[in-house]
Design a protein around this motif. Structure first.
Motif, short mmCIF file in Angstrom:
data_model
loop_
_atom_site.label_atom_id
_atom_site.label_comp_id
_atom_site.label_asym_id
_atom_site.label_seq_id
_atom_site.Cartn_x
_atom_site.Cartn_y
_atom_site.Cartn_z
N GLU A 33 0.77 -1.42 -0.06
CA GLU A 33 0.06 0.17 -0.06
C GLU A 33 1.03 1.18 0.07
O GLU A 33 0.56 2.12 -0.72
N LEU A 37 0.65 4.12 -2.68
CA LEU A 37 0.49 5.75 -2.23
C LEU A 37 1.69 6.68 -2.92
O LEU A 37 1.50 7.62 -3.13
N SER A 41 -0.18 9.49 -4.68
CA SER A 41 -0.41 10.68 -3.92
C SER A 41 0.25 11.84 -4.60
O SER A 41 1.72 11.70 -4.53
N ARG A 88 0.57 8.68 5.99
CA ARG A 88 -0.33 8.60 5.00
C ARG A 88 -0.80 7.14 4.91
O ARG A 88 -2.09 6.89 4.65
N HIS A 92 -4.63 5.64 5.57
CA HIS A 92 -5.08 4.79 4.49
C HIS A 92 -5.37 3.32 5.31
O HIS A 92 -6.68 3.00 4.92
N TRP A 96 -9.31 1.57 5.40
CA TRP A 96 -9.51 0.15 4.95
C TRP A 96 -10.11 -0.39 5.84
O TRP A 96 -11.02 -1.12 5.98
#
Length: 197
Positions: A33, A37, A41, A88, A92, A96
């Motif tokens: 993840e 990102l 991002s 971040r 996230h 989730w």
């Protein structure tokens, strides 16, 4: 319930995570993840380029080898990247998990679960261990790298003993069948524990 899954590099965390997934458990793999990102991002991209220069991204994609070379012998640079990315990833993960909070339990797999303090969000922790030489052989095969590069990465992580001291469960991951048996036993215990809450 959040169950943290961690272990040193080459211990086989992802293999173990997949075994839990086969039992119907939702898995959050923090490294995967984080990589997504770092490419998606806008804020992360801007901050990383401000810190490490325009070469951090090539054609909009993260230049991993460039960043790896920077952090290889400079732990403070790795901390700088983590300070940009991990908050971040943390947010996230919260989003989730919120969507899966009704599940019996979920697993958050993270290499640096202890090192970055996110183990404090976990209700239970599983540490995966494997003999040092087994870990070296797995990584030499997987990453086409050197023992020196592997050792450098290992030196940035907590020792197994330190992780085990703070863990609820330890999975010895050398023999796959035996590892599967350990996963099934832990899954049963956590599911039973959860049903009593």
């Amino acid at each position: 319930m959040i169950v943290g899954l961690t272990g040193g590099i080459g211990s086989g965390k992802t293999t173990i995570a997949n075994m839990f997934h086969e039992l119907g458990v939702s898995i959050y793999i923090a490294d995967v993840e984080a990589k997504k990102l770092m490419n998606a991002s806008k804020e992360i991209k801007e901050e990383l380029m401000a810190a490490f220069g325009a070469k951090t991204y090539v054609d909009g994609e993260l230049n991993r080898s460039y960043l790896s070379n920077i952090v290889f012998n400079q732990p403070e640079k790795l901390q700088q990247i983590n300070a940009i990315v991990h908050p971040r990833v943390g947010q996230h993960f919260k989003d989730w998990y919120a969507a899966r909070s009704k599940e019996t339990y979920i697993i958050k797999e993270a290499a640096i679960l202890f090192e970055n303090g996110s183990y404090q969000q976990c209700d239970k922790i599983i540490t995966v261990v494997a003999p040092l030489e087994t870990r070296f052989q797995r990584l030499l095969k997987r990453d086409q790298t050197t023992r020196e590069a592997i050792q450098s990465r290992m030196d940035n992580q907590w020792t197994d003993a330190k992780k085990i001291a703070l863990s609820d469960y330890v999975i010895h991951n050398e023999d796959l069948e035996k590892a599967k048996e350990q996963v099934a036993k832990i899954h049963q215990e956590i599911s039973l524990l959860r049903s009593k809450i």
